[in-house]
Design an enzyme around this catalytic site. Structure first.
Site, PDB file in Angstrom:
ATOM      1  N   HIS A 107       0.834  -1.200   0.000  1.00 29.91           N
ATOM      2  CA  HIS A 107       0.000   0.000   0.000  1.00 29.91           C
ATOM      3  C   HIS A 107       0.871   1.252   0.000  1.00 29.91           C
ATOM      4  O   HIS A 107       1.965   1.275   0.572  1.00 29.91           O
ATOM      5  CB  HIS A 107      -0.930   0.013   1.210  1.00 29.91           C
ATOM      6  CG  HIS A 107      -1.999   1.057   1.110  1.00 29.91           C
ATOM      7  ND1 HIS A 107      -1.778   2.371   1.463  1.00 29.91           N
ATOM      8  CD2 HIS A 107      -3.280   1.002   0.652  1.00 29.91           C
ATOM      9  CE1 HIS A 107      -2.885   3.077   1.248  1.00 29.91           C
ATOM     10  NE2 HIS A 107      -3.796   2.270   0.758  1.00 29.91           N
ATOM     11  N   GLU A 176      -4.374   2.133  -7.448  1.00 33.65           N
ATOM     12  CA  GLU A 176      -4.723   3.263  -6.600  1.00 33.65           C
ATOM     13  C   GLU A 176      -3.753   4.410  -6.881  1.00 33.65           C
ATOM     14  O   GLU A 176      -2.652   4.438  -6.319  1.00 33.65           O
ATOM     15  CB  GLU A 176      -4.623   2.880  -5.117  1.00 33.65           C
ATOM     16  CG  GLU A 176      -5.540   1.754  -4.695  1.00 33.65           C
ATOM     17  CD  GLU A 176      -5.449   1.475  -3.200  1.00 33.65           C
ATOM     18  OE1 GLU A 176      -6.495   1.252  -2.591  1.00 33.65           O
ATOM     19  OE2 GLU A 176      -4.334   1.495  -2.652  1.00 33.65           O
TER      20      GLU A 176
END
Length: 257
Positions: A107, A176
């Protein structure tokens, strides 16, 4: 090369570090209650996941064990070794034995705050896969720009993780754009679809025989998937999904789109 198995749609969320232990219990109960209002037949061709914090993991697994619609439980990270002198880390082997189905790695927050690089993310991806779980690998460009800039940055991230797992392994990529995470609105649909199309066209992705699904994250919420359904396999929700009603609404939209 096309996927050996048709890709099912996939939608889920991470609670990150926003929830208390009790709030995670309450959220899960509320989610179960509201999901029961959705016809089970509508959910038969979609996979749903929840990624709670580590302390809440086994409680959440127990809460969802008897739910008529299978819900995947994910973990927010893991170490790349199965065991050893790694104080404070979490073993992928232990996660697998606890019933975890997928593990989020790479992430943008961990890359930025904790200095995780592509090599480390690749090692974690390999560890998740060898322990029989599905790696959910977050990828995305750091600064807002055109499609070429985004793809060039994502290519390095994707090639690194794909080189660490077998071509037969299942992998989920969560696109993302870093600049869109936590923003008031997602990236533009044209940008998302063009970037994802080119990611699917990378040699490291095309050669795979295992299922490779691509989700969109980064301020994703209800109403978005209808505009992305032709190029994306689902959504990875952030804080918007922390309301059980909105989470189930988005699940339904992804299933119906």
């Amino acid at each position: 090369m096309p996927d050996a198995v048709p890709r099912r749609r996939l939608v889920g969320l991470s609670t990150k570090m926003y929830f208390s232990l009790q709030r995670t219990r309450d959220f899960t109960d509320g989610f179960i209650s509201k999901l029961a209002d959705v016809p089970q037949g509508l959910l038969s061709n979609i996979d749903i996941f929840i990624i709670p914090d580590f302390i809440s993991l086994t409680n959440t697994i127990a809460q969802l064990a008897s739910n008529p619609v299978p819900i995947w439980i994910g973990a927010q990270d893991c170490h790349w070794h199965d065991q050893g002198a790694f104080t404070g880390e979490v073993s992928p082997s232990v996660l697998s034995s606890a019933g975890v189905k997928l593990v989020e790695v790479g992430h943008a927050e961990r890359r930025r705050i904790l200095g995780e690089d592509d090599a480390m993310v690749a090692k974690k991806t390999a560890a998740v896969s060898r322990n029989g779980m599905i790696p959910l690998v977050c990828i995305g460009e750091r600064t807002q720009g055109d499609v070429h800039v985004a793809v060039d940055e994502c290519r390095v991230q994707v090639d690194a993780v794909m080189s660490s797992v077998s071509d037969e392994a299942e992998v989920v990529l969560a696109y993302e754009p870093v600049w869109a995470i936590g923003a008031s609105r997602p990236a533009g649909e044209t940008h998302i679809l063009n970037v994802v199309s080119r990611i699917r066209g990378l040699d490291s992705v095309k050669r795979r025989t295992g299922t490779t699904r691509v989700l969109y994250g980064g301020s994703a919420g209800p109403g978005l998937y209808e505009r992305l359904k032709d190029g994306l396999d689902g959504l990875f929700l952030g804080r918007f999904g922390h309301d059980p009603r909105q989470f189930v609404k988005t699940i339904r939209e992804v299933a119906e789109a």
